[in-house]
Write a protein that holds these residues in place. Sequence first.
Motif, PDB file in Angstrom:
ATOM      1  N   PHE C  80      -7.418  33.866  13.234  1.00 14.90           N
ATOM      2  CA  PHE C  80      -8.166  33.257  12.021  1.00 14.90           C
ATOM      3  C   PHE C  80      -7.475  33.926  10.862  1.00 14.90           C
ATOM      4  O   PHE C  80      -6.439  32.980  10.065  1.00 14.90           O
ATOM      5  N   THR C  84      -4.546  31.757   7.798  1.00 15.21           N
ATOM      6  CA  THR C  84      -4.783  32.148   6.570  1.00 15.21           C
ATOM      7  C   THR C  84      -3.872  32.617   5.895  1.00 15.21           C
ATOM      8  O   THR C  84      -3.369  32.047   4.645  1.00 15.21           O
ATOM      9  N   GLN C 105     -10.246  20.575  10.638  1.00 13.13           N
ATOM     10  CA  GLN C 105     -10.281  21.419   9.446  1.00 13.13           C
ATOM     11  C   GLN C 105      -9.252  21.726   8.139  1.00 13.13           C
ATOM     12  O   GLN C 105      -8.593  20.466   7.088  1.00 13.13           O
ATOM     13  N   PHE C 106      -7.933  21.615   8.823  1.00  8.24           N
ATOM     14  CA  PHE C 106      -6.784  22.260   8.738  1.00  8.24           C
ATOM     15  C   PHE C 106      -5.936  20.621   7.660  1.00  8.24           C
ATOM     16  O   PHE C 106      -5.532  20.088   7.071  1.00  8.24           O
ATOM     17  N   GLN C 109      -6.985  19.255   4.450  1.00  6.29           N
ATOM     18  CA  GLN C 109      -6.278  20.276   3.642  1.00  6.29           C
ATOM     19  C   GLN C 109      -4.440  19.717   3.672  1.00  6.29           C
ATOM     20  O   GLN C 109      -3.762  20.435   2.803  1.00  6.29           O
ATOM     21  N   VAL C 111      -2.109  20.259   5.791  1.00  4.52           N
ATOM     22  CA  VAL C 111      -1.203  21.337   6.551  1.00  4.52           C
ATOM     23  C   VAL C 111      -0.249  20.883   7.368  1.00  4.52           C
ATOM     24  O   VAL C 111       0.626  21.582   7.751  1.00  4.52           O
ATOM     25  N   LYS C 398     -18.700  23.774   9.516  1.00  6.29           N
ATOM     26  CA  LYS C 398     -19.528  24.787   9.440  1.00  6.29           C
ATOM     27  C   LYS C 398     -20.870  25.457   9.583  1.00  6.29           C
ATOM     28  O   LYS C 398     -21.270  25.882   9.960  1.00  6.29           O
ATOM     29  N   ASN C 401     -19.861  27.153  13.140  1.00  7.01           N
ATOM     30  CA  ASN C 401     -19.465  28.965  11.471  1.00  7.01           C
ATOM     31  C   ASN C 401     -20.938  29.328  11.438  1.00  7.01           C
ATOM     32  O   ASN C 401     -20.494  30.590  11.971  1.00  7.01           O
TER      33      ASN C 401
END
Lengths: 276, 293, 436
Positions: C80, C84, C105-106, C109, C111, C398, C401
């Motif tokens: 992790f 980042t 998640q990525f 965004q 990426v 989320k 997590n």
Amino acid sequence: MMRIRKVSIGWYILLLAFVVVTLFPIYWMLVTSLKSFQEVYTVVPTFWPKKLEWGNYLQIFSKYDYGPALLNSIEVSAVVAVLSVTVSLFSAYSVVRLRFPGRKAMPQIFLLSYLIPQTILFIPIYIFLSNIHLTNVIGGLFFIYPTMTIPYATWVFITHFQNFPVELEEAAFVDGATRLQTIIRVIVPPSLPTIVSTLIFSFTICWSEYIYALVVISNKGQRTITLALSNMLVADIIPWGPLMAGAVIAAVPIMAIYMVASKYIVGGLTLGSVKG
Amino acid sequence: MGQRTNDKRLPIGILIFALGYLVLVQGYPFVWAVSVSLRNQYIGGAAKFVGLANFAQLLSDQLFWSSMYFTFLYVFAAIILKLVLGYLMAAMLNQPIVGRGFFRAILFLPWALPTLTSVLTWRWMLGDVGGVVNYLLVQMHLIKGPIGWLGDPTYAKISVILVNVWRGTPFFGISILAALQSISPELYEVAKIDGANAWDRFVHVTVPSIFNVVLLVTLISTIWTLGDFAIIWLMTRGGPAGTTHVFSTYSYIVAFQNLQLSKGIAIALSIVPVSILLMVITMRYIFRRSDAV
Amino acid sequence: MRKTVPVMLLALLFGVSAAAVWAAGSTESTSGGQSAPLTVWMKKGFVEEQNTAFEARAQEFAKVNNLTVNVELLAYEDIFPKWTAAIESRNVPDVSFFGYQEVGQFSSQGVLADVTDLLQQIETKNGKLFPASVDAVTFGGKTFAIPFWGEGTALYYRTDLFQQAGISGPPKTWAEFRDDAKKLTDVSKGIYGAGIGYGDGNSDCEWLSRAMIWSYGGSIFGPDGKSIVFDSAGTKAAIDYVTGLFQQDKVTAPGALGWNDGGNNTAYISGQAAMVVNTGSIIVALRKNNPDLLAKTGVVLLPAGPSGQFTAGISNNLGIFKDAKNPKAAREFLTYVLDPKWYQQWIDVSAPLALPVYQTLAKTDPVWQQQQNKGFMDSMATFKFLGYQGPYTPAAGKIYNLRLINALFENILSKGMSRDAAVKQFVDAAQQAVNQ
């Protein structure tokens, strides 16, 4: 005479209490490092292994690359510790003994390094290292570890020099010594306990650092011990034997350094050289 | 006289070098962190300036407040315990005990061992299967049945504080010991000649001599403990039910697992005013007393 | 003269250290290979042979294509912060392992590279992958990673203890599970029927609780993937069931509140628990360290609830970063490691821990028909992912997590909160996660 012995026994009892609480987990690490897999997983704990499983110690070197990791950690920690303490010694001396504008503000800026937790700081530091192409190599750690040690070391020396009698230096100046000679011959020897303990603390700060090493190092052969150990936690079943062997082995360099350094930590200010 | 002023250059040069290095390597990160906290950035995403919106949002975040509460409780309890135990350890090791050097090395180990292994070991000792702490406490008839060290909210808090104190006391102990050893024995003799008893000698000789060191070590340890991550993460991951979350663990989840970088940094930066306040107060003390030199 | 010598020595000291730093920096050289090296981050597996096999395959690829390939095998928790740092500094690897949550998640965004066409090529050539695993990493019609292996969870049970207690076979429903657990629990021997525990560091309970809630007809999200439908009769029935195990039946271990991921393994391997739910890691560990216990271990699909049988899926993938320096080689690498012949021997090495993504392999490969492997393999067909009943969303990630499900149960079991109050607190926190 009787009164002194009573005080001594009280201290020994305290010593026993400290040793038991401090050492019990370490004894537990040692004992676990010699247990077989199945013996670790017993509901009722056993206090000594039924069979000494030396294989765990072999395994941590053969399977988990602990050897290179130890060397890397020792190298980085030692170099950074020596550099930091040297720089901090001179910096602290300037702040306490010399008069120049901003001398009170500067050391406070040093402590800004500790404001932001490393769990956030590692990102911009990594971006910074990326831009100067120092990522993916252990050299990057030499570059950023001093940010952890210099503020602490500088401030320890500042408080130390505040208690240090100026008269010793003045006597040396009167004898015609330069400032550098004064520092080396008059200030360093009596300050050895502080210097050595600061060296040891700086060493251990680097020794147990994890997150900067994690993001900076990608080459298996350049891992430090903290990475080698965390790399062992691969699934929900922990390899307790080798992991604890790693912990025990990590204690050895520290103990060795400490035993060697012990000579220099004894004693304090030069006795009787300054009156009143 | 001329030689003396020229002499200044080397030490001051090194000071400025160190300062420059720190400003270079830490200044950019500091500015970066503040600027990201003022935006609405996700990891990998573009970001817009939103001012203090992230911080405002935290005000209504229940987990944020409980993290703040426990962070302060954790630091307060741990620092006081470490200070007291550290002083005892220093005073004890200052005595001419047999094998002193050996014991000093041994008592130093908790601080020096890698955190990962120490914390996992404690976790296991406080756990249920093979949990030796409960086993011994029951055997010694100090408790009736096993305690849920990690499952009960109150005991979990005690457990993490306990591990922090176990690990951090040597830092206080060895630092204070160095300070104690720097006290010239003559000062004690002079005091004795003046008729002071043990308590007076402690208050009038020992305390003033080590005051600055104790203050400094307390400050640094406080700042480090405020940012403490590994112990709580590996022992309880902030649990049970988030009751042992501190700033660093909560911000870690938000920033790196939920990818809400700006919010996570905002959480971490909330501590900064406290740290600055502590620093300013401590510096004032340390410098006030030194001006007499 | 006497001044300058020490000054020069000091300058020399700094100069040498600076040189050392730069020298260390310049050892990062690319040896051999015409184009840029290929950097691969892979999750380090439990079985060492599987890790070395992957590295060997990467080096074969390097030789065939005249490239340098750098493989980094990383423990999951370690990845992790590295992700980042890499993404924020745009200094990313080419290929990386991703759990399906991270793909979601990525990719949201932007990426990750779109690999829809690559997946189609692979499936056309080699056969279809499990649709559920592909769906879990497909968003807006585009696939952002190639499923590489799955991890199933199944019910482990002690065949010898079952025999002793006179139970004919493993439980097929949660109701039977409860009855069996009661018969198996023997406090005087320290044996507990249900090896279930809770704790923030315990992701096992997050998966298992979801599977149970789903099997009772409850779920966190509705089919639209946005509305929180948690407060339902099915959810409450599941919650009552679990709390019943702890509080009324007392078939769970005393320290179970406060387990981390190792808790249920430790319970099973030490003999404290007669039944646990876990991935195949226990089988692999027992094979090496305790064949006796392995011989007494049975594996079967998770029990079903009134609404059916569900498994919370774990799906691991390989993806390519958009900012990759060598995207072409990255795509070829993915094709190379998904070659069915090599893939089959690679995946079989760690059976039953890593499950094959090719549907035909699952049916034809004899390794996956063995008793202790079959239960895991079968679970893959009943995989449902975070976000059920809707698709995976970052909000679902989320909630996981933040361990909100775990908090729900700990609130009831440790803090004595009422079930309805705990449900309300969960819904509020989940709603907050969706809104923010």
